[in-house]
Design a protein around this motif. Sequence first.
Motif, PDB file in Angstrom:
ATOM      1  N   SER B 281     -42.817  49.992  11.623  1.00 45.27           N
ATOM      2  CA  SER B 281     -41.833  50.063  10.534  1.00 45.27           C
ATOM      3  C   SER B 281     -41.257  48.692  10.244  1.00 45.27           C
ATOM      4  O   SER B 281     -41.090  48.305   9.086  1.00 45.27           O
ATOM      5  N   GLU B 282     -40.950  47.970  11.312  1.00 45.52           N
ATOM      6  CA  GLU B 282     -40.368  46.651  11.108  1.00 45.52           C
ATOM      7  C   GLU B 282     -41.386  45.715  10.456  1.00 45.52           C
ATOM      8  O   GLU B 282     -41.064  44.963   9.545  1.00 45.52           O
ATOM      9  N   ARG B 284     -43.790  46.625   8.577  1.00 43.24           N
ATOM     10  CA  ARG B 284     -43.937  47.059   7.194  1.00 43.24           C
ATOM     11  C   ARG B 284     -42.868  46.422   6.308  1.00 43.24           C
ATOM     12  O   ARG B 284     -43.162  45.870   5.241  1.00 43.24           O
ATOM     13  N   GLY B 285     -41.604  46.506   6.755  1.00 46.30           N
ATOM     14  CA  GLY B 285     -40.517  45.914   5.970  1.00 46.30           C
ATOM     15  C   GLY B 285     -40.757  44.428   5.759  1.00 46.30           C
ATOM     16  O   GLY B 285     -40.550  43.896   4.660  1.00 46.30           O
ATOM     17  N   MET B 286     -41.222  43.765   6.799  1.00 43.80           N
ATOM     18  CA  MET B 286     -41.460  42.336   6.708  1.00 43.80           C
ATOM     19  C   MET B 286     -42.573  42.026   5.706  1.00 43.80           C
ATOM     20  O   MET B 286     -42.463  41.101   4.906  1.00 43.80           O
ATOM     21  N   VAL B 288     -43.615  43.926   3.174  1.00 49.49           N
ATOM     22  CA  VAL B 288     -43.214  44.256   1.798  1.00 49.49           C
ATOM     23  C   VAL B 288     -42.446  43.075   1.214  1.00 49.49           C
ATOM     24  O   VAL B 288     -42.657  42.669   0.067  1.00 49.49           O
ATOM     25  N   GLU B 289     -41.573  42.508   2.008  1.00 47.00           N
ATOM     26  CA  GLU B 289     -40.787  41.368   1.536  1.00 47.00           C
ATOM     27  C   GLU B 289     -41.646  40.096   1.461  1.00 47.00           C
ATOM     28  O   GLU B 289     -41.484  39.285   0.557  1.00 47.00           O
ATOM     29  N   TYR B 290     -42.565  39.945   2.396  1.00 50.80           N
ATOM     30  CA  TYR B 290     -43.478  38.790   2.363  1.00 50.80           C
ATOM     31  C   TYR B 290     -44.267  38.766   1.060  1.00 50.80           C
ATOM     32  O   TYR B 290     -44.462  37.705   0.461  1.00 50.80           O
ATOM     33  N   ARG B 292     -43.358  39.484  -1.698  1.00 50.24           N
ATOM     34  CA  ARG B 292     -42.528  38.983  -2.805  1.00 50.24           C
ATOM     35  C   ARG B 292     -42.488  37.464  -2.836  1.00 50.24           C
ATOM     36  O   ARG B 292     -41.916  36.885  -3.755  1.00 50.24           O
ATOM     37  N   ARG B 293     -43.071  36.806  -1.825  1.00 53.98           N
ATOM     38  CA  ARG B 293     -43.128  35.341  -1.889  1.00 53.98           C
ATOM     39  C   ARG B 293     -43.953  34.885  -3.089  1.00 53.98           C
ATOM     40  O   ARG B 293     -43.759  33.791  -3.594  1.00 53.98           O
TER      41      ARG B 293
END
Lengths: 690, 690
Positions: B281-282, B284-286, B288-290, B292-293
């Motif tokens: 899960s962690e 995954r969150g990372m 998803v935000e990555y 957006r780079r």
Amino acid sequence: MKTHAVAGALSSLLLGAPLARAEEGMWTFNRFPIDRLERALGLKIDEAWLDHVRLASARLAQGCSASFVSPDGLVMTNQHCVNDCVQELSTAKKDLVADGYSAKTQADELRCTNLEVNRLVGMTDVTPRVMKAAEGKSDADANEAKKAEMSRIEKECATSDAVRCDVVTLYNGGVYDLYRYERMQDVRLAFAPELAIAFVGGDPDNFMFPRHDLDVAFVRVYQNDKPAKVEHWFGWSPAGTKEGDVTFVSGHPGSTSRLQTVAELEFWRDTGLLPRLLYLSEMRGMLVEYARRGKEQARHSKGLLFGIENYLKKLKGEAQALFQPALLQAKRITERALRDKVLADKAMGAKFGGAWDTISKAVAKASDIVDRHAMLELAAGFGCDLFDFARTLVRAADEIPKPNDKRLREFSDGRLPALQMALFAKSPVTPELEILRLSFGLSKLREALGPDDALVMEVLGNAAPDQLAARVVKGSKLGDPKVRKQLYESGAAGIAASKDPMIVLAKLVDAPARAVRKRMEDEIEAPIKKGHELIAQARFGLEGTSSYPDATFTLRLSYGAVKGWQEGGRTIAPYTTFGSTFDRHTGADPFALPKSWLAKKGELDFATPMNFVTTNDIIGGNSGSPVIDRDKRIVGLIFDGNIHMLGGDYGFDPALNRAVAVDSRAILYALDKVYGATRLVAEIRAASQR
Amino acid sequence: MKTHAVAGALSSLLLGAPLARAEEGMWTFNRFPIDRLERALGLKIDEAWLDHVRLASARLAQGCSASFVSPDGLVMTNQHCVNDCVQELSTAKKDLVADGYSAKTQADELRCTNLEVNRLVGMTDVTPRVMKAAEGKSDADANEAKKAEMSRIEKECATSDAVRCDVVTLYNGGVYDLYRYERMQDVRLAFAPELAIAFVGGDPDNFMFPRHDLDVAFVRVYQNDKPAKVEHWFGWSPAGTKEGDVTFVSGHPGSTSRLQTVAELEFWRDTGLLPRLLYLSEMRGMLVEYARRGKEQARHSKGLLFGIENYLKKLKGEAQALFQPALLQAKRITERALRDKVLADKAMGAKFGGAWDTISKAVAKASDIVDRHAMLELAAGFGCDLFDFARTLVRAADEIPKPNDKRLREFSDGRLPALQMALFAKSPVTPELEILRLSFGLSKLREALGPDDALVMEVLGNAAPDQLAARVVKGSKLGDPKVRKQLYESGAAGIAASKDPMIVLAKLVDAPARAVRKRMEDEIEAPIKKGHELIAQARFGLEGTSSYPDATFTLRLSYGAVKGWQEGGRTIAPYTTFGSTFDRHTGADPFALPKSWLAKKGELDFATPMNFVTTNDIIGGNSGSPVIDRDKRIVGLIFDGNIHMLGGDYGFDPALNRAVAVDSRAILYALDKVYGATRLVAEIRAASQR
């Protein structure tokens, strides 16, 4: 009996039981077991002792404990309890979280617009009145009627905005006490150290003693723009503690579940914990990576990340406790024993015997709606500050025109000052972070309810969560506290007319959110409360109030002693020192000490105690609690617990549970030698002489 | 008996039981229950039928199923099974994952350097030989001896690199079969559609039928640079299926746990699942935000994110199944029943009665080392491709000089061709993403073992995970397959001399990782295997081999029928159509259909079936399996299961478990009308005539 033999073997887990062990217990001040303390420790305290401690203790309404340490309204708490304020006072150019803050003069003390200090000035038992309001009603109606009566009692009590009154539910519904607080809303920051020393070791060390943190902050309460004069405060102990010394902790433990039934605990283990753990873990990963967008993003998201990591560790601790079969097995045995006692008496059996099944049945129903409730009513499906503002504004417009006792409880007159303070606080809102949070919330909303859920489709329309979040956050003006105030004052008409996209979103969600809340309250909460009320009455009938109630973020006193513990064949010593603090320094965050400390390294006495552990029974919410000696003098400041303390939600194990405190000697020594905060040092020393 | 009455009530959960229900079962081809099928469906198949189906079926060695659909080596599988290759063939300028790929001519078919196709050409029972090697030895030594014997058998069998031989453990140790595969390593991409149509609905829809995905891809196997000629392939059914039609699925289910004991399942529920769920899960969150780079970061991290989300859903499905008390309760009853039968016979009781306790004791020990094993040996504490390369290189240098039967199994001669293929594949490695992954891994390593663990301190030194990850990844040359080949060929001396920082890291970790692996194998795995071997023998003694073994990524045949299901008062129909696929389009990812489809919308027959569900018993690894009719003709292509299929790890519920397939009609129709892939359509049609 066989069950009791097993119970004996599992005795270290039998918690919330009537005969609590020496250190166990978060006792209320109006039912403190003076005799028991005397028997346990040979120490006799009296009502005057209790009154002084209570009146020198304080609460931060946002969720921490604190204490007065001078007659001029100086309040001590943790840095992590005021971190939001410190962040609020920071800018991209001046990062007070990283750099710390020390007000040279009183005029330099900086206002925290979102901090409220409460001091408990009175407690009254209102159980008969609350019970009477519910007489002869169905569970759901009784639940409503009690809440209405509680709102009425609070309104009668809260005669001005300077008074806060809460009817507090104790023993899970066995007792209702009216707590009257003095409310102080002008709170200013006097001192906070650098985050790097307040939180040495960061998340890796959190809850993992040995610790080495100067997690202290001082704020001052003002009245009429002048330091508030108080009659009760704690002086500093001249010598501090040594191993074995008796310690008291006076603070506000937030919540425990020691009186929950096995059915409730199993439900939390099997249904409640996992979704929350996954939600928070994913959010954590996202925030860690978000912080890499740049220094400013790292700065403004840090407080949120710490909060999430802290909550994650707490939940992991709960999981660890609940997934050990021994804990629930012990709970099953104590529960069975109490039920058997109740059933052994015909009259009691008839009246109370069904209570546990009432709760089990309600709990079983909860699984149908718990996800929807979390997403819509608890707003996990939106998850950002602007939505919370919008929700409050939309509901305030609906609720405030209603009679006080018909409103949702959080909008009752007694609660409005705190609500307004939070709503109008000047805390900065960062659109970039809000977009991230709302997008995440929306993606979880879709995940939990499914992409085909009617509300999800209505909320998202043809947009992806990222797109909708950007549109709504960028279009909203609610980041401005003046706009929020205007809207709040514009009432129902203003809200109805508002085209602010966050308000529009909150309006869209409000009816479904209220619907699931109503179901939760009527179908789940009401019978569970009823069941607990019966169990509490049965227990009082059998045992009197010889036990303490579960924690409810109300003032409690616990006693214990400075003591290390044994684990995995190792002995963990009770104290760390300045020396071991410097040993922890690697130079890389979160193990990098701040420049101020490194610069003074050569001049400091490495033997000075830094942190220590005690056997006091605490839980989250106790952060910032004073640790005092038998003479009511400050010897430490609670800021953490060890990893076993987290399982303390369900019970207290005296062999392992430990409270973690900053040593009072470290505080004064660092203020003096590292920070040159001579003004505060002088004030504290003078206050200790009086 | 009472237990059987309860078992009856829970019958839908009694799985892995001897008398499996009609649809249940992932049967091996050499022990397929022909009579049972005839009794259940009135359908008689013979050995020739089975041989043809087996030889026209295929496996992607990397973890999927497939089938031959023309005599010229054309292989059908899922887009998601070759997504890694499609990504590998993409660049920042040409994104074949997003745009799809259709080779106009055979010369345009593009080599996938990391894809290997296996075809099962022989199966031999080698149980006596494996058992004999272990005779009279302790559990740990027996475990070692069996592995050595398996390596010997494999080496004797694998007479060339074109042959792959695996000794397969079936019935958790009751049977050892030697599986001989034809190995095809020159595999080229002929067709893959756009991700937007292969994966409509993305993660939100994954495992959530109704689905609307053209999750198909065609690759071709080459020999000597020419299309491979094969003698067995599946033709296309002219008419496809209708509700109720019998269907077979021939594929490679990866792994199930239906024969695990209650102690093993409880351990997985209480200790194994949660850390994995939180880790993923962690991450995954990372990610998803990555993404957006930037666009390029989104492109190169997409495959990894899908893999993580897919695994997360699988684990959530397992959690859902295991946290229902009913499942484990039913398992307890069947386990008890088998134990009682064993104990009822004195000789059997003496020989097999202790097997369950042997397993329970081993499982209880596992909690001490499971985290360390996951972090070090499974490399979750490093978590990036470059570390995996380094680990392989470091170990290869140690292992390959040893005699074949003394090596770690993955370095035995029979396994080296696949290992070398993976190690030397030209798949691009993205340093930016590798840094993210390694940093994440290191932070989890520190979290799991604690910042004071000696190895953690040695690995991190004075660096933060971010810093170390950046330094090591940027300094490493292992991203270049030529460098890896050189190092591989340089042997122990080359590795010892290497200063590549990733090699240095892998060397540092290797001894502790091997140590925890050895403990895991000797103290946990060996007794568990011994226990299962005994249980299997007891079961064979009582019931013969009338049941099927747990899935092991070996070829299995299951039979079932096209059939919807009932849930929450609703009936879920078995088919979706092109029409409902267009209904799913919102325009926002992951609900945006690709341009190619939108452009043809007006010309397509909306009634064309898109996806359908069957009662076939499948699990992860079956992705890409052909769905065939009684005449061995393609009617569909497995790509998913419904959410209940995930609980199928533990048992099969015919009322709810469903396999999800792309309809064969959708595939040909889309190839023809949407993509104009006339070359492939003609080849498939011609092959169906022969």
